[in-house]
Design an enzyme around this catalytic site. Structure first.
Site, PDB file in Angstrom:
ATOM      1  CG  ASP A  75      29.113 -26.226   7.849  1.00  0.00           C
ATOM      2  OD1 ASP A  75      29.553 -25.698   9.018  1.00  0.00           O
ATOM      3  OD2 ASP A  75      27.702 -26.169   7.725  1.00  0.00           O
TER       4      ASP A  75
ATOM      5  CB  ILE B 205      27.207 -23.244   6.476  1.00  0.00           C
ATOM      6  CG1 ILE B 205      27.687 -22.257   7.259  1.00  0.00           C
ATOM      7  CG2 ILE B 205      27.289 -22.931   5.066  1.00  0.00           C
ATOM      8  CD1 ILE B 205      28.969 -21.918   7.364  1.00  0.00           C
ATOM      9  CG  ASP B 206      27.145 -28.866   4.585  1.00  0.00           C
ATOM     10  OD1 ASP B 206      27.638 -28.043   3.649  1.00  0.00           O
ATOM     11  OD2 ASP B 206      27.928 -29.510   5.499  1.00  0.00           O
ATOM     12  CB  ILE B 207      21.007 -27.798   7.329  1.00  0.00           C
ATOM     13  CG1 ILE B 207      21.555 -29.290   7.544  1.00  0.00           C
ATOM     14  CG2 ILE B 207      19.747 -27.645   7.296  1.00  0.00           C
ATOM     15  CD1 ILE B 207      21.003 -30.114   6.755  1.00  0.00           C
TER      16      ILE B 207
ATOM     17  N   GLY C 123      21.030 -25.788   1.660  1.00  0.00           N
ATOM     18  CA  GLY C 123      19.971 -26.586   1.348  1.00  0.00           C
ATOM     19  C   GLY C 123      18.724 -26.065   1.043  1.00  0.00           C
TER      20      GLY C 123
END
Length: 389
Positions: free
Chosen positions: A138, A166-168, A171
């Site tokens: 991220d 950014i990770d979430i 997803g």
């Protein structure tokens, strides 16, 4: 009523850490049967602690999933997974590009077994391009895409968003893409290969800014804690007892703000810096909590700056925002977690995240493995069983 929108959808998830598990988490929250596949020798690092543990973070990202712990480098176990693919609807992986192909689990291989499979690949920089072979996290993608230099003050140091935004977002983008692909498959009966990445999600999060930079070919000044509208009344102000974020974006809102602060009506010929000075001075003598209530009642959005713990405690007490909270049972105790945030579809707490290998034995037995063979694989470390050998 449980969230059963995807009750007939079967998902095989080989992803780990945050972005991929977040994608399958949203699918599981909508009722999909998600089978999380991990290497028993090197399980998802988000579990934390000893192998098979269930940390709070792991629990909230993997609630309601089943667990299959097998070493895919063992041909017999890879064949088992390929057999499961034949009856699956969705396959998720976030290996570095090229790894799935080396395992014989890339999209062409799985499409040959199941033409209807919706295959989601999540990576740092996409399946194509000069950086596709690199890994990413991220904070690195925040640096690459300009996000760090979109935050913070002009001439100040790079400023990272303080959570894995950014990770979430990746997803969420992945889950949304899967839902669209499943809907299209209903009509066309064909699956597809979805290529999404942390870099794509990052730039989507910054879409308004990115669009303006694309149009002008110039970077914009960093806004710091000021609002996106550019209004002097859209900023974060110091008060007697803390800070207050105000969004007086429209002329009417700005006039209301000035009225509540006992400032003269805004004049067109007043320089923005002078107007900002007047606002700073007027707000500095007020209490943030009192002004928060007064401005919101008057139609000017405002919020006192809080730490997350304070916000969550207030929300749980029934103030300002209703939270969709769920109580989960994990391997290390009970967890209070956020629901999927999709209010109106029903809300029933799912079962907790699975212990590593919780469903391995049952799946192997149904696939025709003898108990002696399962025991031998467990002794070799090629599979993980919840009750050992």
């Amino acid at each position: 009523m449980a969230l059963q929108c995807l009750a007939d959808v079967r998902v095989i998830d080989l992803s780990h850490v945050i972005a991929g598990p977040a994608a399958s988490m949203y699918l599981a929250a909508l009722g999909a049967d998600v089978l999380k596949v991990e290497n028993p020798r090197a399980p998802d690092v988000m579990r934390g602690g000893e192998a098979g543990a269930t940390s709070n973070t792991f629990a909230t990202l993997n609630a309601a999933k089943r667990s299959l712990a097998i070493d895919l480098k063992v041909p017999r176990l890879r064949d088992l997974l390929l057999g499961l693919v034949r009856d699956a609807d969705v396959f998720i992986e976030n290996f570095r590009p090229g790894t799935a192909a080396r395992l014989g689990l890339d999209y062409p291989a799985l499409r040959a077994l199941n033409p209807r499979i919706v295959y989601l690949s999540i990576s740092g920089y996409g399946q194509q391009g000069a950086w596709s072979r690199f890994g990413a996290y991220d904070q690195v993608v925040q640096a690459l895409t300009g996000m760090m230099m979109t935050n913070g003050e002009e001439n100040g140091p790079p400023t990272k968003v303080g959570f894995p935004v950014i990770d979430i977002a990746t997803g969420m983008l992945g889950a949304m893409s899967v839902l669209a692909a499943l809907r299209r498959r209903d009509a066309a009966t064909l699956g597809c290969h979805i290529d999404t990445s942390l870099a794509q999600a990052a730039i989507q999060l910054m879409r308004p800014v990115a669009s303006r930079v694309l149009a002008s070919d110039r970077d914009e000044p960093r806004p710091g804690n000021r609002g996106f509208s550019g209004s002097p009344g859209a900023s974060t102000f110091r008060c007697l007892d803390g800070w207050l974020a105000v969004a007086a974006n429209s002329p009417r809102q700005f006039a209301t703000l000035c009225d509540r602060l006992d400032l003269p009506a805004p004049e067109e010929d007043v320089e923005p810096l002078e107007m900002t000075r007047r606002l700073d001075e007027a707000i500095a003598g007020r209490k943030a909590a009192e002004l928060e209530a007064q401005l919101n009642e008057a139609g000017v959005p405002a919020a006192r700056v809080r730490r997350m713990g304070e916000f969550l405690r207030e929300a749980r007490a029934g103030r300002h925002v209703g939270l969709d909270l769920q109580q989960l049972v994990g391997g290390d105790g009970d967890f209070l977690q956020l629901g999927p945030g999709m209010l109106g579809l029903g809300n029933e707490a799912p079962r907790g995240a699975p212990t590593l290998g919780a469903d391995t034995r049952d799946i192997l037995l149904k696939a025709g493995f003898a108990r002696e063979e399962i025991a031998s694989l467990a002794r070799d470390g090629a599979v993980r069983l919840v009750d050992g050998v």
